[in-house]
Design an enzyme around this catalytic site. Structure first.
Site, PDB file in Angstrom:
ATOM      1  N   MET A  63     -27.544  -8.018 -28.326  1.00  0.00           N
ATOM      2  CA  MET A  63     -26.265  -8.295 -27.964  1.00  0.00           C
ATOM      3  C   MET A  63     -26.106  -8.332 -29.598  1.00  0.00           C
ATOM      4  O   MET A  63     -27.078  -9.161 -30.377  1.00  0.00           O
ATOM      5  CB  MET A  63     -26.264  -9.826 -27.613  1.00  0.00           C
ATOM      6  CG  MET A  63     -27.068  -8.751 -25.750  1.00  0.00           C
ATOM      7  SD  MET A  63     -24.944  -9.386 -24.856  1.00  0.00           S
ATOM      8  CE  MET A  63     -25.155 -10.754 -24.010  1.00  0.00           C
ATOM      9  N   PRO A  64     -24.552  -9.435 -29.925  1.00  0.00           N
ATOM     10  CA  PRO A  64     -23.619  -8.991 -29.064  1.00  0.00           C
ATOM     11  C   PRO A  64     -23.685  -6.558 -28.885  1.00  0.00           C
ATOM     12  O   PRO A  64     -23.716  -6.326 -29.589  1.00  0.00           O
ATOM     13  CB  PRO A  64     -22.376  -8.847 -29.405  1.00  0.00           C
ATOM     14  CG  PRO A  64     -22.999  -9.848 -31.059  1.00  0.00           C
ATOM     15  CD  PRO A  64     -24.266  -9.446 -31.487  1.00  0.00           C
ATOM     16  N   THR A  65     -22.907  -6.940 -27.594  1.00  0.00           N
ATOM     17  CA  THR A  65     -22.603  -5.729 -27.356  1.00  0.00           C
ATOM     18  C   THR A  65     -21.015  -5.515 -27.438  1.00  0.00           C
ATOM     19  O   THR A  65     -20.488  -5.582 -27.101  1.00  0.00           O
ATOM     20  CB  THR A  65     -22.943  -5.110 -25.918  1.00  0.00           C
ATOM     21  OG1 THR A  65     -24.330  -5.584 -26.369  1.00  0.00           O
ATOM     22  CG2 THR A  65     -22.474  -3.897 -25.828  1.00  0.00           C
TER      23      THR A  65
END
Lengths: 65, 65, 65, 65, 65, 65
Positions: free
Chosen positions: D1-3
């Site tokens: 993350m972030p994705t």
């Protein structure tokens, strides 16, 4: 918004897709009272060999829905 | 429900997919106590040229996982 | 990759989630031969008032699965 | 993350994809203060016959964006 | 289109979100040559107890990214 | 299948959701000729502070659709 993502088996004709997005958009407009222009739809076509129910690929089922 | 969406690199055989949905369904049944028939799975196959990590396409990495 | 997205009804305990990600990861590792560390899972919890089957909200069904 | 999941029309070159994931990753790093290596991106290419706005397929529009 | 779906841990401020959508939109415009107005972004905030890597919940890791 | 994922702003009443899934299911049945029971819908409610267009959060727009 609203945005709809429709997942269905591949193999539909262009006319079926045309009819699908028209009828579904009308339904959303009627249910939510939004302008048709705000309704976005994306169609995703899948293969039965990439789906499973009960641990069995849909392409291996005797007859699937 | 439960519904699982599995994203993986393309190139697996039908037998690997068969085994994957069988084993994963069994795991969900054991962990959550739901009937196998309620477990739905969809498989999405992706290409390394459509994925990135650290700003670099996976297809451009020396060796990717 | 592989990445799994698990959609299920809300209300599971932390221990059920712990068990779920452990068992499902083991299943993916066994089926695909990937390192466990490459298996990512995201859980999405939904409410029955936000799901429907046959045009009826799951929260309105007499008894749902 | 972030994705990040980027949905765009198909037809971009590899160089455009390379540039896209590089610039978007830099933007996320600058905005959120995360290490670049934590930023994962997946690209999904769609066809205009599988998208609609206002109940009309994008492939049927006179000129679409 | 393009549409971006950004999944990140919950807890960011409004100002971070403002900055994120501004910088990411600029990056997409620069990389793909599309008008900024065509770039749509949706943010999805997740909890570490709903994500796992290597079969372990991120909330159970000693220190996560 | 077909499965529909409907993303809309939060704040709709149960009656609007009831009406939405009923009308949309009818539309899909009419367009594709599938049994109503095969049509699954999931609703995802989002906040305007988690969406952007043109690099601006929808919650910061003077008036959004």
């Amino acid at each position: 918004m609203p945005t709809l993502r429709i997942e269905m088996w591949s193999g539909r004709t262009m006319d079926q897709k045309r009819r699908l997005v028209r009828l579904v958009t009308d339904a959303v407009v009627e249910a939510l009272g939004v302008p048709a222009q705000d309704v976005q739809i994306k169609i995703f076509e899948g293969e039965k060999e990439n789906a499973a129910r009960g641990g069995v690929l849909r392409s291996d089922e005797a007859q699937g829905s």
